[in-house]
Design a protein around this motif. Structure first.
Motif, PDB file in Angstrom:
ATOM      1  N   LYS A  19      -5.313 121.111  36.257  1.00 13.77           N
ATOM      2  CA  LYS A  19      -6.039 120.231  37.047  1.00 13.77           C
ATOM      3  C   LYS A  19      -6.902 119.555  35.956  1.00 13.77           C
ATOM      4  O   LYS A  19      -7.087 120.238  34.885  1.00 13.77           O
ATOM      5  N   PRO A  20      -7.285 118.214  36.003  1.00 18.25           N
ATOM      6  CA  PRO A  20      -8.284 117.641  35.197  1.00 18.25           C
ATOM      7  C   PRO A  20      -9.460 118.487  35.449  1.00 18.25           C
ATOM      8  O   PRO A  20     -10.114 118.332  36.702  1.00 18.25           O
ATOM      9  N   VAL A  21     -10.149 118.860  34.194  1.00 16.65           N
ATOM     10  CA  VAL A  21     -11.399 119.359  34.432  1.00 16.65           C
ATOM     11  C   VAL A  21     -12.644 118.966  34.946  1.00 16.65           C
ATOM     12  O   VAL A  21     -12.678 117.595  34.127  1.00 16.65           O
ATOM     13  N   GLY A  22     -13.527 119.177  35.986  1.00 12.78           N
ATOM     14  CA  GLY A  22     -14.609 118.440  36.414  1.00 12.78           C
ATOM     15  C   GLY A  22     -14.065 117.175  37.114  1.00 12.78           C
ATOM     16  O   GLY A  22     -15.025 116.217  37.603  1.00 12.78           O
ATOM     17  N   ASP A  23     -12.957 116.993  37.486  1.00 10.13           N
ATOM     18  CA  ASP A  23     -12.489 115.823  38.437  1.00 10.13           C
ATOM     19  C   ASP A  23     -12.413 115.992  40.002  1.00 10.13           C
ATOM     20  O   ASP A  23     -11.437 116.647  40.347  1.00 10.13           O
ATOM     21  N   TYR A  24     -13.426 115.719  40.689  1.00  9.25           N
ATOM     22  CA  TYR A  24     -13.431 115.692  42.017  1.00  9.25           C
ATOM     23  C   TYR A  24     -12.307 115.096  42.371  1.00  9.25           C
ATOM     24  O   TYR A  24     -12.114 113.876  42.391  1.00  9.25           O
ATOM     25  N   PRO A  25     -11.339 115.361  43.702  1.00  8.42           N
ATOM     26  CA  PRO A  25     -11.643 116.983  44.214  1.00  8.42           C
ATOM     27  C   PRO A  25     -10.844 118.092  43.589  1.00  8.42           C
ATOM     28  O   PRO A  25     -10.575 119.173  44.063  1.00  8.42           O
ATOM     29  N   PHE A  26     -10.326 117.830  42.488  1.00 10.52           N
ATOM     30  CA  PHE A  26      -9.444 118.734  41.720  1.00 10.52           C
ATOM     31  C   PHE A  26     -10.267 119.956  41.548  1.00 10.52           C
ATOM     32  O   PHE A  26      -9.570 121.228  41.398  1.00 10.52           O
ATOM     33  N   ASP A  65      -3.421 120.791  52.323  1.00 12.65           N
ATOM     34  CA  ASP A  65      -4.246 119.789  52.620  1.00 12.65           C
ATOM     35  C   ASP A  65      -4.966 119.500  51.368  1.00 12.65           C
ATOM     36  O   ASP A  65      -5.049 118.014  51.170  1.00 12.65           O
ATOM     37  N   LEU A  66      -5.355 120.363  50.593  1.00 11.72           N
ATOM     38  CA  LEU A  66      -6.085 119.921  49.067  1.00 11.72           C
ATOM     39  C   LEU A  66      -4.649 119.198  48.262  1.00 11.72           C
ATOM     40  O   LEU A  66      -5.196 118.577  47.507  1.00 11.72           O
ATOM     41  N   PHE A  67      -3.731 119.845  48.440  1.00 14.69           N
ATOM     42  CA  PHE A  67      -2.538 119.198  47.479  1.00 14.69           C
ATOM     43  C   PHE A  67      -2.559 117.829  47.944  1.00 14.69           C
ATOM     44  O   PHE A  67      -2.173 116.853  46.748  1.00 14.69           O
ATOM     45  N   ALA A  68      -2.443 117.556  49.210  1.00 14.33           N
ATOM     46  CA  ALA A  68      -2.425 115.917  49.457  1.00 14.33           C
ATOM     47  C   ALA A  68      -3.562 115.112  48.870  1.00 14.33           C
ATOM     48  O   ALA A  68      -3.506 114.102  48.704  1.00 14.33           O
ATOM     49  N   LYS A  69      -4.698 115.526  48.951  1.00 14.41           N
ATOM     50  CA  LYS A  69      -5.978 114.951  48.461  1.00 14.41           C
ATOM     51  C   LYS A  69      -6.127 114.921  46.918  1.00 14.41           C
ATOM     52  O   LYS A  69      -6.808 114.176  46.449  1.00 14.41           O
ATOM     53  N   THR A  70      -5.248 115.876  46.093  1.00 18.78           N
ATOM     54  CA  THR A  70      -5.671 115.897  44.751  1.00 18.78           C
ATOM     55  C   THR A  70      -4.123 115.527  44.052  1.00 18.78           C
ATOM     56  O   THR A  70      -4.069 114.197  43.799  1.00 18.78           O
ATOM     57  N   TYR A  71      -3.240 116.256  43.943  1.00 21.10           N
ATOM     58  CA  TYR A  71      -2.006 115.993  43.176  1.00 21.10           C
ATOM     59  C   TYR A  71      -1.088 114.705  43.819  1.00 21.10           C
ATOM     60  O   TYR A  71      -0.664 113.901  43.369  1.00 21.10           O
ATOM     61  N   PHE A  72      -0.831 114.721  45.254  1.00 27.96           N
ATOM     62  CA  PHE A  72      -0.358 113.766  45.827  1.00 27.96           C
ATOM     63  C   PHE A  72      -0.974 112.457  45.643  1.00 27.96           C
ATOM     64  O   PHE A  72      -0.549 111.210  45.337  1.00 27.96           O
ATOM     65  N   GLN A  73      -2.375 112.567  45.935  1.00 25.45           N
ATOM     66  CA  GLN A  73      -3.170 111.199  46.030  1.00 25.45           C
ATOM     67  C   GLN A  73      -3.153 110.693  44.470  1.00 25.45           C
ATOM     68  O   GLN A  73      -2.932 109.647  44.356  1.00 25.45           O
ATOM     69  N   LYS A  74      -3.279 111.507  43.461  1.00 26.23           N
ATOM     70  CA  LYS A  74      -3.344 111.001  42.213  1.00 26.23           C
ATOM     71  C   LYS A  74      -1.846 110.375  41.677  1.00 26.23           C
ATOM     72  O   LYS A  74      -1.752 109.404  41.108  1.00 26.23           O
ATOM     73  N   TYR A  75      -0.812 111.067  42.067  1.00 25.98           N
ATOM     74  CA  TYR A  75       0.442 110.537  41.776  1.00 25.98           C
ATOM     75  C   TYR A  75       0.666 109.028  42.439  1.00 25.98           C
ATOM     76  O   TYR A  75       1.100 108.568  41.838  1.00 25.98           O
TER      77      TYR A  75
END
Length: 214
Positions: A19-26, A65-75
């Motif tokens: 994860k990107p350190v300190g990157d919300y919501p990661f 849910d968190l995967f959707a908000k982080t990795y999926f959205q960032k992709y």
């Protein structure tokens, strides 16, 4: 001193693709979850990218849910992928349909099958689950009849990096039944084998073979 160095090296390896350190919501991904998701870290013969395929698959299963908000959205944002009915349905599925699932553990027999199929189809430039000499998926999986009660397979083409592979399969653009998505997020599956190989026509292919207990 050596022990401290080893722990630092292990932590660096884990977080280099976590994860990107300190990157919300990661930062919602806690260290213990990331460590647990890294179930392929000691897998024999796995490349770093193949280990990441298992890692991202596990994250999607552990907290959809968190995967959707982080990795999926960032992709979606970083690749400027256009929103479609399939990307919308994936987001909805991850946030409402699927709940916490168990991680997948690497199995050598499934890995061997994934390697064989990826190399075979990659060398010939074939697509799908048939071997280059015409053996169907069902015939290929007969060897596992006494070991697993059910098997499933995902084949991705054109992607070499793990996150693109997993997101592409989860979106499953154009596949009305989104079978790849269903396989990756099948709570009954317990084991996995992964192989990324060169492909004659599509540049790269990734084969994921999954199974559950007997």
């Amino acid at each position: 001193m050596k022990k401290i160095f080893f722990l630092l090296a292990t932590a660096t390896l884990l977080f280099s693709f976590s994860k990107p350190v300190g990157d919300y919501p990661f930062d919602k991904w806690d260290a213990s979850t990331l460590e647990k998701a890294n179930s392929a870290k000691d897998a024999t013969g796995y490349s770093a990218e193949e280990k990441k395929v298992v890692f991202y698959t596990n994250l999607a299963r552990m907290n959809p849910d968190l995967f959707a908000k982080t990795y999926f959205q960032k992709y979606m944002d970083s690749t400027k992928t256009k929103e479609t009915s399939f990307t919308r349905s994936l987001k909805n599925d991850l946030q409402t349909k699927y709940k916490t699932m168990e991680i997948l553990s690497v199995k050598q027999d499934l890995t061997d099958e994934a390697v064989d199929h990826a190399k075979d189809t990659g060398k010939k430039g074939n697509l799908g689950h048939f071997t280059s000499d015409g053996k169907s998926y069902e015939v290929r999986m007969k060897k596992f009849k006494g070991t697993y009660s059910n098997t499933a397979e995902c084949c991705d083409y054109g992607n070499q990096d793990a996150l693109s592979i997993i997101i592409h399969l989860l979106i499953d653009e154009g596949q009305a039944t989104v079978e790849h998505r269903k396989i990756i997020l099948d709570k009954n599956l317990k084991y996995i084998g992964v192989s990324i190989q060169p492909h004659k026509k599509e540049t790269w292919t990734c084969v994921m073979d999954l199974a559950n207990t007997k």
